[in-house]
Design a protein around this motif. Structure first.
Motif, PDB file in Angstrom:
ATOM      1  N   ARG A  22     -68.916  27.593 -27.979  1.00  0.00           N
ATOM      2  CA  ARG A  22     -70.137  27.160 -27.326  1.00  0.00           C
ATOM      3  C   ARG A  22     -69.807  26.735 -25.777  1.00  0.00           C
ATOM      4  O   ARG A  22     -70.536  25.976 -25.234  1.00  0.00           O
ATOM      5  N   ARG A  23     -68.891  27.430 -25.267  1.00  0.00           N
ATOM      6  CA  ARG A  23     -68.420  27.027 -23.631  1.00  0.00           C
ATOM      7  C   ARG A  23     -69.664  27.394 -23.042  1.00  0.00           C
ATOM      8  O   ARG A  23     -69.827  26.624 -21.798  1.00  0.00           O
ATOM      9  N   GLY A  24     -70.670  28.375 -23.038  1.00  0.00           N
ATOM     10  CA  GLY A  24     -71.574  28.511 -22.039  1.00  0.00           C
ATOM     11  C   GLY A  24     -72.806  27.477 -22.201  1.00  0.00           C
ATOM     12  O   GLY A  24     -73.707  27.850 -21.517  1.00  0.00           O
ATOM     13  N   GLY A  25     -72.808  26.638 -23.215  1.00  0.00           N
ATOM     14  CA  GLY A  25     -74.037  25.719 -23.533  1.00  0.00           C
ATOM     15  C   GLY A  25     -73.417  24.138 -23.582  1.00  0.00           C
ATOM     16  O   GLY A  25     -72.327  24.040 -23.249  1.00  0.00           O
ATOM     17  N   GLY A  26     -74.132  23.552 -24.243  1.00  0.00           N
ATOM     18  CA  GLY A  26     -73.840  22.219 -24.681  1.00  0.00           C
ATOM     19  C   GLY A  26     -74.447  21.204 -23.388  1.00  0.00           C
ATOM     20  O   GLY A  26     -74.834  21.426 -22.318  1.00  0.00           O
ATOM     21  N   ARG A  27     -74.390  20.037 -23.887  1.00  0.00           N
ATOM     22  CA  ARG A  27     -74.955  18.937 -23.089  1.00  0.00           C
ATOM     23  C   ARG A  27     -73.856  18.039 -23.049  1.00  0.00           C
ATOM     24  O   ARG A  27     -73.122  17.696 -23.930  1.00  0.00           O
ATOM     25  N   CYS A  28     -73.994  17.143 -22.034  1.00  0.00           N
ATOM     26  CA  CYS A  28     -72.835  15.965 -21.832  1.00  0.00           C
ATOM     27  C   CYS A  28     -73.392  14.883 -23.051  1.00  0.00           C
ATOM     28  O   CYS A  28     -74.261  14.463 -22.944  1.00  0.00           O
ATOM     29  N   GLY A  29     -72.229  14.502 -23.444  1.00  0.00           N
ATOM     30  CA  GLY A  29     -72.254  13.787 -24.570  1.00  0.00           C
ATOM     31  C   GLY A  29     -72.610  11.952 -23.988  1.00  0.00           C
ATOM     32  O   GLY A  29     -72.944  11.307 -24.768  1.00  0.00           O
ATOM     33  N   SER A  30     -72.296  11.935 -22.738  1.00  0.00           N
ATOM     34  CA  SER A  30     -72.800  10.644 -21.973  1.00  0.00           C
ATOM     35  C   SER A  30     -74.128  10.597 -21.509  1.00  0.00           C
ATOM     36  O   SER A  30     -74.983   9.806 -21.686  1.00  0.00           O
ATOM     37  N   CYS A  31     -74.234  11.690 -20.487  1.00  0.00           N
ATOM     38  CA  CYS A  31     -75.603  11.522 -19.614  1.00  0.00           C
ATOM     39  C   CYS A  31     -76.636  12.462 -20.153  1.00  0.00           C
ATOM     40  O   CYS A  31     -77.706  12.592 -20.018  1.00  0.00           O
ATOM     41  N   GLY A  32     -76.265  13.387 -21.282  1.00  0.00           N
ATOM     42  CA  GLY A  32     -77.243  14.198 -21.653  1.00  0.00           C
ATOM     43  C   GLY A  32     -77.713  15.607 -20.784  1.00  0.00           C
ATOM     44  O   GLY A  32     -78.520  16.312 -21.387  1.00  0.00           O
ATOM     45  N   GLN A  33     -77.080  15.523 -19.698  1.00  0.00           N
ATOM     46  CA  GLN A  33     -77.419  16.946 -18.967  1.00  0.00           C
ATOM     47  C   GLN A  33     -76.728  17.951 -19.390  1.00  0.00           C
ATOM     48  O   GLN A  33     -75.528  17.821 -19.820  1.00  0.00           O
ATOM     49  N   ALA A  34     -77.256  19.147 -18.778  1.00  0.00           N
ATOM     50  CA  ALA A  34     -76.303  20.569 -19.248  1.00  0.00           C
ATOM     51  C   ALA A  34     -75.315  20.511 -18.568  1.00  0.00           C
ATOM     52  O   ALA A  34     -74.937  20.164 -17.329  1.00  0.00           O
ATOM     53  N   LEU A  35     -74.056  21.125 -19.210  1.00  0.00           N
ATOM     54  CA  LEU A  35     -72.851  21.109 -18.862  1.00  0.00           C
ATOM     55  C   LEU A  35     -72.486  22.386 -17.882  1.00  0.00           C
ATOM     56  O   LEU A  35     -71.692  22.403 -16.900  1.00  0.00           O
ATOM     57  N   PHE A  36     -73.435  23.096 -17.870  1.00  0.00           N
ATOM     58  CA  PHE A  36     -73.450  24.372 -16.905  1.00  0.00           C
ATOM     59  C   PHE A  36     -75.028  24.590 -16.448  1.00  0.00           C
ATOM     60  O   PHE A  36     -75.959  24.718 -17.183  1.00  0.00           O
ATOM     61  N   THR A  37     -75.262  24.674 -14.992  1.00  0.00           N
ATOM     62  CA  THR A  37     -76.393  24.769 -14.585  1.00  0.00           C
ATOM     63  C   THR A  37     -76.581  26.159 -13.654  1.00  0.00           C
ATOM     64  O   THR A  37     -77.782  26.521 -13.568  1.00  0.00           O
ATOM     65  N   GLY A  38     -75.584  26.831 -13.690  1.00  0.00           N
ATOM     66  CA  GLY A  38     -75.732  28.294 -12.681  1.00  0.00           C
ATOM     67  C   GLY A  38     -75.651  27.670 -11.380  1.00  0.00           C
ATOM     68  O   GLY A  38     -76.202  28.873 -10.438  1.00  0.00           O
ATOM     69  N   HIS A  39     -75.547  26.687 -10.902  1.00  0.00           N
ATOM     70  CA  HIS A  39     -75.532  26.247  -9.452  1.00  0.00           C
ATOM     71  C   HIS A  39     -74.096  25.703  -9.262  1.00  0.00           C
ATOM     72  O   HIS A  39     -73.616  24.955 -10.065  1.00  0.00           O
ATOM     73  N   PRO A  40     -73.728  25.803  -7.954  1.00  0.00           N
ATOM     74  CA  PRO A  40     -72.478  25.005  -7.620  1.00  0.00           C
ATOM     75  C   PRO A  40     -72.727  23.538  -7.643  1.00  0.00           C
ATOM     76  O   PRO A  40     -73.805  23.185  -7.374  1.00  0.00           O
ATOM     77  N   VAL A  41     -71.671  22.816  -7.916  1.00  0.00           N
ATOM     78  CA  VAL A  41     -71.763  21.471  -8.045  1.00  0.00           C
ATOM     79  C   VAL A  41     -71.054  20.905  -6.719  1.00  0.00           C
ATOM     80  O   VAL A  41     -70.007  21.254  -6.048  1.00  0.00           O
ATOM     81  N   ALA A  42     -71.656  20.096  -6.097  1.00  0.00           N
ATOM     82  CA  ALA A  42     -71.228  19.111  -4.805  1.00  0.00           C
ATOM     83  C   ALA A  42     -70.517  18.088  -5.327  1.00  0.00           C
ATOM     84  O   ALA A  42     -70.700  17.214  -6.293  1.00  0.00           O
TER      85      ALA A  42
END
Length: 148
Positions: A22-42
């Protein structure tokens, strides 16, 4: 190789354990947001170590500044590379003006500078603006070093 991987959430920093398939998917168990967005993280200084510390996820960091013309010119290519390289590599950005401690810690002398990290260790470094293809080639060239 473990059948579980640890992925830091790009939003809240929580570490998430996922089945490897499931490396390419999934949601955070804490905040519920996507673990991968396809955008750089600030990244901020406070979030930096947690994001680059994962042994399961290499992170390519762009050290940049808003006043830097080559940095601004490379930004769309870096954005496109994030969409192409995730979920195998996370792309992140550090604004050296807002986070001077990180710029000093990694001895950033020219911008843009790209650093590829794995498990908190620097694997490779490249200074100067790159095209999207060059960014992908840089990651692919050093992926063998980044893989444990």
């Amino acid at each position: 190789m473990s059948d579980k991987i640890i992925i830091p959430c790009p939003h809240c920093g929580q570490l998430n354990r996922l089945p490897a398939e499931r490396r390419g998917g999934g949601r955070c168990g804490s905040c519920g947001q996507a673990l991968f967005t396809g955008h750089p993280v600030a990244l901020t200084t406070a979030a930096f170590d947690r994001q680059i510390g994962s042994d399961d996820l290499p992170v390519l960091v762009d050290f940049w500044a808003g006043w830097c013309g080559p940095c601004r010119a490379m930004a769309p290519a870096f954005e496109a590379a994030a969409a192409a390289l995730e979920p195998l590599v996370r792309l992140a950005k550090v604004d050296t003006e807002a986070e001077p401690q990180l710029a000093a810690r990694f001895q950033i002398r020219s911008i843009p500078t790209l650093i590829l990290f794995r498990g908190g260790r620097e694997i490779a470094r490249q200074s100067g603006a790159l095209s999207g293809g060059q960014i992908r080639a840089f990651v692919e060239q050093h992926a063998a070093s980044a893989a444990r």
